[in-house]
Design an enzyme around this catalytic site. Structure first.
Site, PDB file in Angstrom:
ATOM      1  N   GLY A  85      35.983  49.537  57.448  1.00  0.00           N
ATOM      2  CA  GLY A  85      35.797  50.967  57.703  1.00  0.00           C
ATOM      3  C   GLY A  85      34.353  51.414  57.776  1.00  0.00           C
ATOM      4  O   GLY A  85      33.431  50.609  57.873  1.00  0.00           O
ATOM      5  N   ILE A  99      39.569  40.204  41.610  1.00  0.00           N
ATOM      6  CA  ILE A  99      40.209  39.032  41.010  1.00  0.00           C
ATOM      7  C   ILE A  99      39.192  37.902  40.880  1.00  0.00           C
ATOM      8  O   ILE A  99      39.353  37.022  40.046  1.00  0.00           O
ATOM      9  CB  ILE A  99      41.434  38.541  41.821  1.00  0.00           C
ATOM     10  CG1 ILE A  99      41.042  38.102  43.231  1.00  0.00           C
ATOM     11  CG2 ILE A  99      42.532  39.577  41.854  1.00  0.00           C
ATOM     12  CD1 ILE A  99      42.111  37.271  43.919  1.00  0.00           C
ATOM     13  N   ASP A 100      38.134  37.934  41.702  1.00  0.00           N
ATOM     14  CA  ASP A 100      37.165  36.825  41.701  1.00  0.00           C
ATOM     15  C   ASP A 100      36.303  36.790  40.431  1.00  0.00           C
ATOM     16  O   ASP A 100      35.698  35.756  40.128  1.00  0.00           O
ATOM     17  CB  ASP A 100      36.238  36.926  42.916  1.00  0.00           C
ATOM     18  CG  ASP A 100      36.952  36.639  44.230  1.00  0.00           C
ATOM     19  OD1 ASP A 100      38.163  36.348  44.192  1.00  0.00           O
ATOM     20  OD2 ASP A 100      36.302  36.711  45.289  1.00  0.00           O
ATOM     21  N   MET A 106      41.965  31.574  45.544  1.00  0.00           N
ATOM     22  CA  MET A 106      40.913  32.468  46.028  1.00  0.00           C
ATOM     23  C   MET A 106      39.617  32.250  45.258  1.00  0.00           C
ATOM     24  O   MET A 106      39.597  31.587  44.213  1.00  0.00           O
ATOM     25  CB  MET A 106      41.375  33.911  45.981  1.00  0.00           C
ATOM     26  CG  MET A 106      42.280  34.262  47.157  1.00  0.00           C
ATOM     27  SD  MET A 106      42.680  36.007  47.218  1.00  0.00           S
ATOM     28  CE  MET A 106      43.482  36.125  48.805  1.00  0.00           C
ATOM     29  N   ARG A 151      35.697  33.411  46.852  1.00  0.00           N
ATOM     30  CA  ARG A 151      34.807  33.228  48.017  1.00  0.00           C
ATOM     31  C   ARG A 151      33.507  32.549  47.627  1.00  0.00           C
ATOM     32  O   ARG A 151      33.085  31.592  48.235  1.00  0.00           O
ATOM     33  CB  ARG A 151      34.444  34.587  48.621  1.00  0.00           C
ATOM     34  CG  ARG A 151      35.567  35.311  49.240  1.00  0.00           C
ATOM     35  CD  ARG A 151      35.062  36.616  49.843  1.00  0.00           C
ATOM     36  NE  ARG A 151      34.265  36.378  51.047  1.00  0.00           N
ATOM     37  CZ  ARG A 151      34.791  36.106  52.236  1.00  0.00           C
ATOM     38  NH1 ARG A 151      36.087  36.022  52.385  1.00  0.00           N
ATOM     39  NH2 ARG A 151      34.006  35.936  53.287  1.00  0.00           N
TER      40      ARG A 151
HETATM   41  O1  F6P Z   1      37.206  39.286  46.962  1.00  0.00           O
HETATM   42  C1  F6P Z   1      38.537  39.198  46.643  1.00  0.00           C
HETATM   43  C2  F6P Z   1      39.263  38.329  47.632  1.00  0.00           C
HETATM   44  O2  F6P Z   1      40.575  38.220  47.157  1.00  0.00           O
HETATM   45  C3  F6P Z   1      38.639  36.970  47.899  1.00  0.00           C
HETATM   46  O3  F6P Z   1      38.913  36.043  46.893  1.00  0.00           O
HETATM   47  C4  F6P Z   1      39.224  36.631  49.245  1.00  0.00           C
HETATM   48  O4  F6P Z   1      38.397  35.758  49.970  1.00  0.00           O
HETATM   49  C5  F6P Z   1      39.276  37.949  49.924  1.00  0.00           C
HETATM   50  O5  F6P Z   1      39.348  38.922  48.914  1.00  0.00           O
HETATM   51  C6  F6P Z   1      40.428  38.073  50.883  1.00  0.00           C
HETATM   52  O6  F6P Z   1      40.331  39.276  51.549  1.00  0.00           O
HETATM   53  P1  F6P Z   1      41.433  39.825  52.563  1.00  0.00           P
HETATM   54  O7  F6P Z   1      42.539  40.427  51.739  1.00  0.00           O
HETATM   55  O8  F6P Z   1      40.712  40.815  53.375  1.00  0.00           O
HETATM   56  O9  F6P Z   1      41.937  38.652  53.355  1.00  0.00           O
END
Ligand code: F6P
Length: 358
Positions: A76, A139-140, A182, A184
């Site tokens: 956004g 969550i990270d 997950m 990143r």
């Molecule tokens: O940052 C939180 C997270 O869950 C990451 O671990 C993951 O890479 C990303 O968001 C996924 O994002 P989306 O829901 O946009 O695919």
């Protein structure tokens, strides 16, 4: 008219967001304030102002629900971050339009529940004269200046449950099971989930790995009589001589994913073992929050209202030494809280014979 405080949830969703909203509403009502919830993250601030009044009735029973009742987005007009270390400037006219809506609605302060990117946006809003309070979510668990974010514990519980299930099938078939989780930039979910789930090998972004070492570790386990092997790999992990595995680019940000399959293939080639992979993906983000996330979310929501009441604008709620405190938002952005490769957690994992594929 009652004094009004605004709240929004921004970035990827996570379990515990509704617990924060409920905490904000109940603590605000105690002060005689009215809570304006903006829909779909910062986007709800744009004219005509997509908002809803949140009160004890509309937030009754939401604590146990996953997601967020006011919606969220990590895309956004207000995106201030497209990758680790990047900082994009939110256009001044976008901020001015948001400020006008807040003024028209009589909202004196805005509680922003979000991750690193959302805090970067919050800082820019604060600098433009909007009173902001940040609440760290992801969550990270990689936000700097707080020892923990809510949502993390629920994600780890999901990984642990998956590991428990994968163990039994791995053992029955004498297979290697690879589970992609997950994370990143930071390997906290893989590390905590892997330890709790009894993983044998954990691969995280902070410790680049070597496929030959992983193969050796599995052969050694076989030689010692182990029936199956469980590998937990963070989506952002990479081989020493390799790159992160990226799916595509969306809104300027890479979507990660696919490393689990690659790791499984390399393991099968090196060991000749039957190997399967599985991606947990958004299962880690959905569903009901754990006890810890409900409590942490409630404490964070209540603290955010206290900070607004005391005029601590530009600060973010922060968890430190079992206490909920606050820090300047500026301290939480521009740097991620990563797993120290030689820290106590990694050492503990090594001491229970978990390999990091080094
Ligand atoms: O940052 C939180 C997270 O869950 C990451 O671990 C993951 O890479 C990303 O968001 C996924 O994002 P989306 O829901 O946009 O695919």
């Amino acid at each position: 008219m009652k004094p009004r405080i605004g709240v929004l949830t921004s970035g990827g969703d996570c379990p515990g967001l509704n617990a924060v909203l409920r905490g904000v509403v109940l603590a605000s009502e105690k002060l005689g304030w009215e809570v304006v919830g903006f829909r779909d993250g910062f986007e709800g601030l744009l004219p005509p102002g997509d908002h809803v009044i949140l009160d004890r009735k509309s937030t009754n029973g939401i604590m146990a629900l996953g997601g967020t009742i006011i919606g969220t987005t990590n895309r956004g007009h207000f995106v201030a971050k497209v990758g680790a270390g990047d900082r994009a400037v939110v256009p001044a006219d976008v901020i001015a339009r948001a400020k006008k809506i807040l003024d028209e609605l009589g909202v004196r302060a805005l509680i922003i529940i979000g991750g690193d990117g959302s805090m970067t946006t919050a800082l820019q809003l604060q600098e433009a004269g909007i009173n902001c309070i940040g609440v760290p979510k992801t969550i990270d668990n990689d936000i700097e200046a707080t020892a923990m974010t809510f949502g993390f514990d629920s994600a780890v519980a999901e990984v642990m449950d998956a590991c428990d299930r994968l163990h039994t099938t791995a053992t029955s078939h004498k297979r290697v099971m690879v589970v992609e989780v997950m994370g990143r930039h930071a390997g906290w979910i893989a590390l905590h989930g892997g330890i709790a789930g009894g993983a044998d090998i954990i691969l995280i972004p902070e410790i680049p790995f070597d496929y030959d070492k992983i193969g050796e570790a599995i052969k050694n386990r076989d030689a010692a009589g182990n029936l199956g092997t469980l590998v937990v790999v963070a989506e952002g992990a990479r081989a020493k001589d390799g790159q992160q595995i990226k799916r595509d680019v969306e809104g300027g940000e890479f979507r990660l994913g696919g490393i689990g399959e690659v790791v499984a293939r390399e393991i099968a080639q090196r060991t000749g073992k039957d190997t399967r992979s599985c991606v947990l993906g958004h299962l880690q983000r959905g569903g009901a929050p754990t006890t810890l996330d409900r409590i942490l979310g409630t404490r964070f929501g209540v603290k955010a209202v206290q900070l607004a009441n005391e005029g601590h604008f530009g600060s973010m709620v922060s968890y430190q030494n079992y206490q909920v405190r606050h820090v300047p938002i500026a301290e939480a952005v521009n740097r991620l809280r990563l797993v120290p490769p030689n820290g106590e957690m990694v050492q503990t994992a090594r001491d229970v014979e978990i390999s990091f594929g080094e």
